[in-house]
Design a protein around this motif. Structure first.
Motif, short mmCIF file in Angstrom:
data_model
loop_
_atom_site.label_atom_id
_atom_site.label_comp_id
_atom_site.label_asym_id
_atom_site.label_seq_id
_atom_site.Cartn_x
_atom_site.Cartn_y
_atom_site.Cartn_z
N SER A 252 10.33 -2.59 -12.58
CA SER A 252 9.98 -1.91 -13.83
C SER A 252 9.18 -0.64 -13.60
O SER A 252 9.01 0.16 -14.50
N GLY A 253 8.68 -0.46 -12.39
CA GLY A 253 7.85 0.72 -12.12
C GLY A 253 6.38 0.47 -12.42
O GLY A 253 5.51 1.28 -12.12
N LYS A 254 6.07 -0.66 -12.95
CA LYS A 254 4.69 -1.01 -13.27
C LYS A 254 3.82 -0.97 -12.00
O LYS A 254 2.69 -0.49 -12.01
N TYR A 255 4.41 -1.49 -10.91
CA TYR A 255 3.70 -1.48 -9.64
C TYR A 255 3.25 -0.06 -9.29
O TYR A 255 2.12 0.16 -8.90
N PHE A 256 4.18 0.90 -9.48
CA PHE A 256 3.85 2.27 -9.06
C PHE A 256 2.83 2.91 -9.98
O PHE A 256 2.04 3.76 -9.57
N GLU A 257 2.78 2.45 -11.24
CA GLU A 257 1.72 2.93 -12.13
C GLU A 257 0.35 2.45 -11.63
O GLU A 257 -0.62 3.18 -11.62
N ILE A 258 0.34 1.18 -11.23
CA ILE A 258 -0.93 0.63 -10.72
C ILE A 258 -1.33 1.36 -9.44
O ILE A 258 -2.49 1.71 -9.24
N TYR A 259 -0.34 1.63 -8.60
CA TYR A 259 -0.62 2.38 -7.35
C TYR A 259 -1.23 3.73 -7.68
O TYR A 259 -2.23 4.14 -7.10
N GLU A 260 -0.64 4.37 -8.67
CA GLU A 260 -1.09 5.71 -9.07
C GLU A 260 -2.55 5.65 -9.56
O GLU A 260 -3.34 6.53 -9.26
N LYS A 261 -2.85 4.58 -10.30
CA LYS A 261 -4.20 4.44 -10.85
C LYS A 261 -5.24 4.42 -9.72
O LYS A 261 -6.31 5.01 -9.82
N TRP A 262 -4.92 3.77 -8.62
CA TRP A 262 -5.92 3.61 -7.55
C TRP A 262 -5.78 4.64 -6.44
O TRP A 262 -6.77 5.05 -5.85
N PHE A 263 -4.51 5.01 -6.14
CA PHE A 263 -4.30 5.87 -4.97
C PHE A 263 -3.76 7.25 -5.34
O PHE A 263 -3.48 8.06 -4.47
N GLY A 264 -3.59 7.48 -6.63
CA GLY A 264 -3.10 8.79 -7.06
C GLY A 264 -4.18 9.85 -6.93
O GLY A 264 -5.31 9.55 -6.52
N PRO A 265 -3.84 11.08 -7.30
CA PRO A 265 -4.79 12.19 -7.12
C PRO A 265 -6.12 11.95 -7.83
O PRO A 265 -7.16 12.39 -7.37
N LYS A 266 -6.10 11.21 -8.95
CA LYS A 266 -7.35 10.96 -9.67
C LYS A 266 -7.89 9.56 -9.39
O LYS A 266 -8.84 9.13 -10.03
N GLY A 267 -7.26 8.88 -8.46
CA GLY A 267 -7.64 7.49 -8.21
C GLY A 267 -8.92 7.37 -7.39
O GLY A 267 -9.52 8.36 -6.97
N GLU A 268 -9.28 6.15 -7.18
CA GLU A 268 -10.47 5.83 -6.40
C GLU A 268 -10.34 6.41 -4.99
O GLU A 268 -11.28 6.93 -4.41
N LEU A 269 -9.15 6.34 -4.42
CA LEU A 269 -8.92 6.84 -3.07
C LEU A 269 -7.53 7.48 -2.98
O LEU A 269 -6.54 6.77 -2.82
N PRO A 270 -7.45 8.78 -3.10
CA PRO A 270 -6.14 9.44 -3.06
C PRO A 270 -5.42 9.15 -1.74
O PRO A 270 -5.98 9.37 -0.67
N TYR A 271 -4.21 8.61 -1.85
CA TYR A 271 -3.45 8.22 -0.66
C TYR A 271 -1.98 8.22 -1.07
O TYR A 271 -1.41 7.16 -1.35
N PRO A 272 -1.39 9.38 -1.11
CA PRO A 272 -0.02 9.47 -1.64
C PRO A 272 0.94 8.59 -0.85
O PRO A 272 0.84 8.50 0.37
N MET A 273 1.86 7.95 -1.57
CA MET A 273 2.79 7.04 -0.91
C MET A 273 3.90 7.87 -0.25
O MET A 273 4.52 8.71 -0.88
N THR A 274 4.12 7.62 1.04
CA THR A 274 5.18 8.35 1.73
C THR A 274 6.53 7.76 1.35
O THR A 274 6.62 6.59 0.97
N PRO A 275 7.59 8.58 1.45
CA PRO A 275 8.93 8.07 1.11
C PRO A 275 9.30 6.86 1.96
O PRO A 275 9.93 5.92 1.47
N GLN A 276 8.85 6.86 3.22
CA GLN A 276 9.20 5.73 4.09
C GLN A 276 8.59 4.44 3.55
O GLN A 276 9.24 3.39 3.54
N VAL A 277 7.35 4.54 3.13
CA VAL A 277 6.68 3.34 2.62
C VAL A 277 7.36 2.87 1.34
O VAL A 277 7.62 1.68 1.16
N LYS A 278 7.68 3.81 0.48
CA LYS A 278 8.34 3.44 -0.77
C LYS A 278 9.67 2.75 -0.48
O LYS A 278 9.99 1.71 -1.07
N ALA A 279 10.39 3.30 0.48
CA ALA A 279 11.67 2.71 0.85
C ALA A 279 11.47 1.29 1.39
O ALA A 279 12.21 0.37 1.05
N TYR A 280 10.44 1.15 2.22
CA TYR A 280 10.15 -0.17 2.79
C TYR A 280 9.87 -1.19 1.69
O TYR A 280 10.39 -2.31 1.71
N LEU A 281 9.06 -0.80 0.73
CA LEU A 281 8.70 -1.73 -0.35
C LEU A 281 9.93 -2.11 -1.18
O LEU A 281 10.13 -3.28 -1.51
#
Ligand SMILES: Nc1ncnc2c1ncn2[C@@H]1O[C@H](COP(=O)(O)OP(=O)(O)O)[C@@H](O)[C@H]1O
Ligand SMILES: [Mg+2]
Lengths: 287, 237, 246
Positions: A252-281
């Motif tokens: 549903s993409g809900k997971y990626f919203e939660i990821y964005e909340k914590w690791f996105g540019p405004k998140g607690e710890l910015p850590y953009p998801m690499t395409p490789q990681v996204k593919a792995y998941l």
């Protein structure tokens, strides 16, 4: 003293279980949750942004959100009633005993899914993917795992990184600390030359350092650290519910919203998801 | 419960070697710390009873300061707090040469020295004041009176509480794992990491501690009988 | 005047706010045996404990063997090698044998060799009439034997003065005489002695002088004959009647 407390708990649990080793049938976690209306998770208090106590004294984090927003609805569906999430502190040395003793039902923190651990517990789908790197002072001669000869390297006791360094890079002087703050302090003060841990955790530490610019996260991933949620072994129905929750999140993409909340540019710890990681998941759910 | 016991993890692979290394480190750090604690305990315990106020005040300050702060804090103090006072080159040298072990040993020894001090003081105070007077009345100095008469009697009186204090020291040596000393508890955790068999590993650690403690208690009981003061400590055996 | 071994000059002694010795003037000559008596709490123990510096004084002067012991810098342990003391409660060291008790100070303080110290110790045990107890521990001796060892232990330092603080008060009656006999021998050999005791028989036979204390003062000072015959003060009379009535 929390740490000593957890040792005490672990020993007590060990003794109790040794005595009762042959007692008890297969635990059905969903039945237990249905009866009590509570899903108890074991998680961390000091591992931002996965699970930690924030400035407002709330126990929050990425892993906790995944449980609340993805796993909980699925478990509720399975037991047919609304449930509550309760959190307990669990550390690397105590988390498996806590699970085995039924003190908690699900470990949702920063636990790496490894073949050895799979002999003792079951893991959910991977919900985060990182790998071991090094945190060093800027300009350090350590650029990666091949520069460790004679260097003092801190790691966390019970972590997979420590094991890899010990086995594959014995020329390093390994120092193992029971928790992150002590290991990081040792790095800050020069007791050690580098601190190795999962890259994501090192970025978190660097961000919190008194002068973040003085520190660098270096090196390629020298280990794979897929994080999963751990459950008692052999409880297929419960595992199905947990995995379904995560799977729905990915779809549903809900997971990626939660990821964005914590690791996105405004998140607690910015850590953009690499395409490789996204593919792995996504590969986990056949996409 | 669906935990699968697999006790063989304790002797397969490297577990046995680790447990042995952990045991040796635990015994080493505890033995050295015990010697330090005994020396500090006897010295400060004796000073707390001498008829000279500044000495008493000094010894009291040591005891109250060290025993009222948690051991964990002292571990961090000796490991994180003390080295920065040294020149950088010295720091590097000690960090490459077992700073963790020595910091742990000092923390353990100094902390338990303060606790041992109380035990020894109570032993000395159980000796009638006139024993001391009789000693100095013969021309012994205060130091000689303590060394030859008061402390030897006190030590014989305090074997039981000193034993339990020694066992506390042994058990507390596990706190040194917080500063990366690879002692017994550390190694049991290591086995857990490698095998994911926490219960087996912790049980092994628990049993080894138990054996060590029972062994120490047995040795101390022998010491007590061997040095018993005739007529004062009436014990069978 | 004969050789004065101990001289109290206007000595005052306080324990905090409590004055326990007032204005003591007393001289003991070499070879003299002085018995100190008086009611409990009158200051007898304190008086003799001042002589070897177990108690300090706050006023006056105290001269022992020619040396003021209140002079700053005076060596207390030096003084104590020349003044022996025997306590009511024996105070043998329980973890040492009789022989070790006796040789301890000669070896450690006077630097005597072990063999020589042992030889002296055995001779002293002979003198206090228990030569066969050398290797026993104090706990295995009777009270009378322990007190005689304590006397031998004090004598091993070859003191010039011996102080006794109620040496027989803790003893069963049948053991009192064996201790008093040893003390009598010692007096006959010319030892300077201050003896706090209620043994009036001993005072009559052995003492050259009796000092009666009350309320921290020396109330009477006389030869035994004079003291027992014609005690002057009411307090001394009352004390004597109590003590001699049983
Ligand atoms: N160490 C001390 N501290 C305070 N008071 C003391 C001490 N020793 C003795 N006294 C007091 O001094 C007085 C004389 O005591 P002491 O010389 O023992 O008398 P005696 O030997 O004649 O019974 C008593 O009132 C006693 O309570
Ligand atoms: Mg008295």
């Amino acid at each position: 003293m929390k740490r000593m407390f957890s040792v005490v708990v672990a020993v007590a649990v060990a003794l109790g279980l040794s005595l009762a080793s042959s007692v008890g049938a297969q635990q059905d976690t969903l039945a237990k949750i249905k009866e009590t209306g509570v899903l108890t998770i074991g998680t961390r208090t000091g591992s931002p942004p996965f699970a930690y106590v924030n400035k407002n004294n709330e126990w929050v984090g990425f892993s906790i959100d995944l449980v609340e927003m993805l796993v909980k609805p699925e478990v509720q569906k399975a037991v047919g009633k609304s449930i509550k999430i309760e959190k307990k502190e669990s550390t690397p040395p105590t988390r498996i005993p806590l699970l085995s003793s039924n003190a908690v039902d699900l470990i949702a923190g920063t636990m790496t899914d490894t073949p050895q651990r799979r002999e003792a517990v079951d893991f959910s789908l991977t919900f985060f993917y990182t790998g071991a790197q090094f945190l060093v002072k800027k300009g350090s001669p350590i650029k990666g795992v091949n520069d460790l000869a004679g260097k003092r390297v801190a790691a966390q006791q019970g972590a997979t990184n420590a094991k890899i360094i010990r086995e594959k890079y014995p020329q390093a002087q390994l120092r193992e600390f029971p928790d992150q703050p002590a290991a990081f302090q040792a790095l800050l003060q020069g007791q050690v030359d580098a601190y190795t841990n999962d890259g994501i955790q090192l970025y978190g530490l660097k961000a919190k350092a008194p002068k973040p610019d003085e520190w660098d996260v270096v090196g390629d991933f020298y280990s794979e650290e897929p994080y999963g949620m751990a459950m008692r072994k052999g409880d297929a129905k419960f595992k199905a519910a947990v995995d379904a929750g995560l799977k729905n999140g990915f779809e549903s993409g809900k997971y990626f919203e939660i990821y964005e909340k914590w690791f996105g540019p405004k998140g607690e710890l910015p850590y953009p998801m690499t395409p490789q990681v996204k593919a792995y998941l996504l590969k986990q759910i056949g996409k | 419960m669906n935990y699968q016991f697999k006790w063989s993890v304790l002797w397969s692979g490297q577990s046995g070697v680790w447990l042995l290394q952990g045991l040796i480190t635990t015994v080493e750090i505890s033995a050295l710390a015990w010697v330090l604690a005994a020396a500090l305990g006897i010295l400060s315990g004796a000073l707390r009873t001498v008829p000279w106020k500044p000495a008493r005040a000094l010894a009291t300050a040591y005891v109250e300061f060290f025993r009222n702060v948690p051991l964990l804090v002292w571990m961090f103090f000796w490991y994180f707090g003390v080295p920065p006072l040294l020149p950088r080159a010295v720091q590097d040298w000690i960090f490459n040469h077992g700073a963790e072990f020595w910091a742990g040993m000092f923390a353990l020894g100094v902390y338990h020295g303060a606790r041992m001090s109380e035990v020894i003081r109570s032993g000395i105070q159980a000796i009638p004041r006139t024993q001391f007077e009789a000693s100095v009345a013969m021309g012994l100095t205060t130091f000689q009176a303590y060394r030859l008469v008061i402390v030897p009697i006190a030590l014989r009186l305090i074997v039981p509480p000193a034993t339990s204090e020694s066992l506390n020291l042994l058990k507390n040596s596990s706190v040194a794992l917080t500063i990366s000393v690879a002692e017994l508890t550390f190694q049991t955790r290591q086995i857990e990491t490698y095998t994911a068999k926490a219960i087996e590993a912790l049980t092994a650690g628990t049993v080894i501690y138990l054996v060590l403690c029972v062994g120490i208690a047995a040795i101390m009981a022998r010491v007590e009988r061997r040095f018993a003061i005739p007529g004062l400590i009436a014990r069978g055996g | 005047m004969a050789d004065v071994a101990i001289r109290f000059k206007d000595v005052d002694k306080w324990f905090g706010k409590l004055k326990v010795l007032s204005d003591i003037n007393l001289a003991v000559v070499a070879g003299e045996v002085v018995v100190v008596c008086g009611p409990s709490g009158s200051g007898k123990s304190t008086l003799i404990r001042c002589v070897n510096g177990l108690e300090g004084i706050q006023g006056g002067d105290l001269i022992v063997l020619g040396e003021s012991i209140v002079r700053p810098g005076v060596s207390m342990s030096g003084l104590r090698t020349r003044v022996g003391m025997v306590f009511q409660s024996f105070n043998l060291f329980p973890h040492m044998t009789v022989l070790q008790n006796i040789t301890l100070a000669p070896v450690r303080v006077r630097g005597l060799g072990a063999t020589e110290a042992e030889k002296t110790a055995r001779a002293l045990l002979e003198r206090v009439r228990i030569p066969d107890k050398a290797d026993h521990y104090p706990a295995n001796l009777s009270g009378g034997q322990q007190q005689r060892v304590a006397i031998a232990r004090a004598l091993a330092m070859q003191p010039k003065i011996m102080l006794f603080d109620e040496p027989t008060s803790a003893l069963d009656p049948e053991m009192i005489n064996e201790v008093l006999d040893v003390m009598t021998d010692l007096a006959k050999d010319g030892m300077t002695m201050m003896v706090v005791t209620h043994e009036m028989g001993f005072a009559r036979r052995v003492a050259h002088r009796v000092v009666f204390m009350d309320g921290g003062r020396v109330v009477e000072e006389a030869t035994p004959e004079a003291f027992f015959a014609t005690a002057r003060s009411d307090r001394a009379k009352e004390f004597l009647s109590k003590i001699l009535s049983h």
